[in-house]
Design a protein around this motif. Structure first.
Motif, short mmCIF file in Angstrom:
data_model
loop_
_atom_site.label_atom_id
_atom_site.label_comp_id
_atom_site.label_asym_id
_atom_site.label_seq_id
_atom_site.Cartn_x
_atom_site.Cartn_y
_atom_site.Cartn_z
N UNK A 1 7.00 6.03 1.44
CA UNK A 1 7.38 5.12 0.35
C UNK A 1 8.02 3.85 0.91
N UNK A 2 7.28 3.20 1.79
CA UNK A 2 7.75 1.97 2.43
C UNK A 2 8.10 0.90 1.41
N UNK A 3 7.33 0.81 0.34
CA UNK A 3 7.59 -0.20 -0.68
C UNK A 3 9.00 -0.05 -1.26
N UNK B 1 4.71 0.13 -4.90
CA UNK B 1 3.70 0.88 -4.16
C UNK B 1 2.40 0.85 -4.94
N UNK B 2 1.30 0.52 -4.27
CA UNK B 2 -0.01 0.44 -4.92
C UNK B 2 -0.98 1.41 -4.27
N UNK B 3 -1.69 2.19 -5.09
CA UNK B 3 -2.71 3.11 -4.58
C UNK B 3 -4.10 2.48 -4.57
N UNK C 1 0.83 -1.21 0.00
CA UNK C 1 0.00 0.00 0.00
C UNK C 1 0.87 1.26 0.00
N UNK C 2 0.59 2.17 -0.89
CA UNK C 2 1.37 3.40 -1.01
C UNK C 2 1.21 4.25 0.25
#
Length: 335
Positions: free
Chosen positions: A160-162, A174-176, A155-156
């Motif tokens: 910016x953890x991804x 990252x996915x919104x 999850x975004x």
């Protein structure tokens, strides 16, 4: 967040050991909460990570912090949750007790309901949803084998953890629309039960048009339920979920050509549900087909094939004899 504090893996089974091991191989500080058997295995053999593309990473036990005690979360900057769905509430309570308040919690679990459980029990903490598209097989002697392709979705968020978690060989995107991504993965994961009931490798099963037609019928039920509920699943591959049943029913040469361009599958890839039946463990059927049935009941949709498959998995769990090796006709039964 990542560079100066460890990344803890809560429930290091097959997925947890592979993801944690790849992060450690990429230079991250990693702590694994493990069962005694897994700890003994890694301490004896090290952690060996193999991939469908032939690549391999080998880490000595000293490269990882291993513990059976959740106090290993005490200094974590990120906690990756990889336990089975039924254990989510318990591990959330362990995280609440031991992890720092500012630790980011990322669910890398099957199903669509785990993040809600984590957020309820970890109120005030940052909890992110995630999706792991690939399968990992525990091969024994410290070896964990990734048998299918795909990048992890997270999850975004503003931090910016991804990106911070991405390392060579283990990309995280990252996915919104992580909810759509999770439902898209659930649709694909409906095949886990067919793999478990057939006792066939995923590649061999997908090579059979008869098995693909069964998978397509099951996916059609799931897509219809989601449409009735107003849910838009997002595919982790270039093929939209609504097109997948049509693709699965195509003649073998055409299907194999399209599959080869969108996904890589090791000849020995197996589903996690197959592994559960093989080892006499309770499966996650209630969080996969069970989620479809629950959604169908709330929206007045009939899902006889999903109900039939849940019943067959529960029979196999109760029998305790491993995968029952059923045929597509036996699985369809009266559905």
């Amino acid at each position: 967040m990542v560079t100066d504090r460890p990344i803890a893996v809560a429930g290091a089974g097959a997925i947890g050991c592979f993801v944690g091991g790849m992060l450690a191989a990429g230079g991250r500080r990693v702590a694994l909460l493990v069962r005694p058997r897994v700890r003994t295995e890694i301490e004896r053999f090290g952690l060996r990570l193999t991939d469908f593309d032939g690549s391999e990473n080998k880490l000595g036990a000293a490269k990882l912090a291993l513990s059976e005690d959740p106090s290993i979360f005490d200094s974590a900057g990120i906690v990756l949750v990889t336990v089975k769905s039924a254990d989510t509430a318990d591990v959330a309570d362990q995280i609440a007790l031991h992890a720092p308040q500012d630790a980011v919690v990322v669910s890398l679990q099957n199903g669509v309901g785990n993040v809600a459980v984590l957020r309820e029990r970890l109120a005030g903490r940052r909890v992110l949803a995630g999706m792991v598209p690939f399968n990992v097989i525990a091969m024994g002697d410290g070896r964990f084998h990734r048998s299918t392709s795909g990048d992890i979705h997270v999850e975004a968020d503003e931090a910016n953890t991804a990106l911070a978690l991405s390392v060579p060989g283990l990309a995280m995107r990252a996915s919104r629309d992580i909810t759509g991504v999770q439902w898209g993965k659930l649709i694909i994961n409906l095949n886990n039960a067919l793999s478990a009931l057939s006792d066939m490798p995923l590649a061999a099963q997908l090579a059979s048009r008869e098995w693909r037609r069964l998978f397509a019928d099951q996916m059609e039920e799931g897509v219809a339920v989601m449409k009735a509920a107003g849910i838009m699943p997002v595919s982790a591959t270039p093929i939209p979920p609504k097109w997948m049943p049509t693709l699965l029913r195509l003649p073998d040469p055409i299907f194999n050509l399209i599959l080869g361009r969108t996904m890589k599958i090791d000849p020995e890839a197996r589903s996690s549900m197959w592994q559960d039946l093989k080892q006499g463990r309770t499966t996650e059927i209630d969080y996969l087909q069970g989620a479809i049935i629950s959604l169908a009941e709330r929206n007045g949709v009939d899902v006889p094939l999903s109900r039939r498959i849940v019943a067959l998995i529960r029979e196999a769990e109760a029998a305790g004899k491993g995968p029952p090796r059923l045929t597509p006709q036996q699985i369809r039964g009266g559905a």
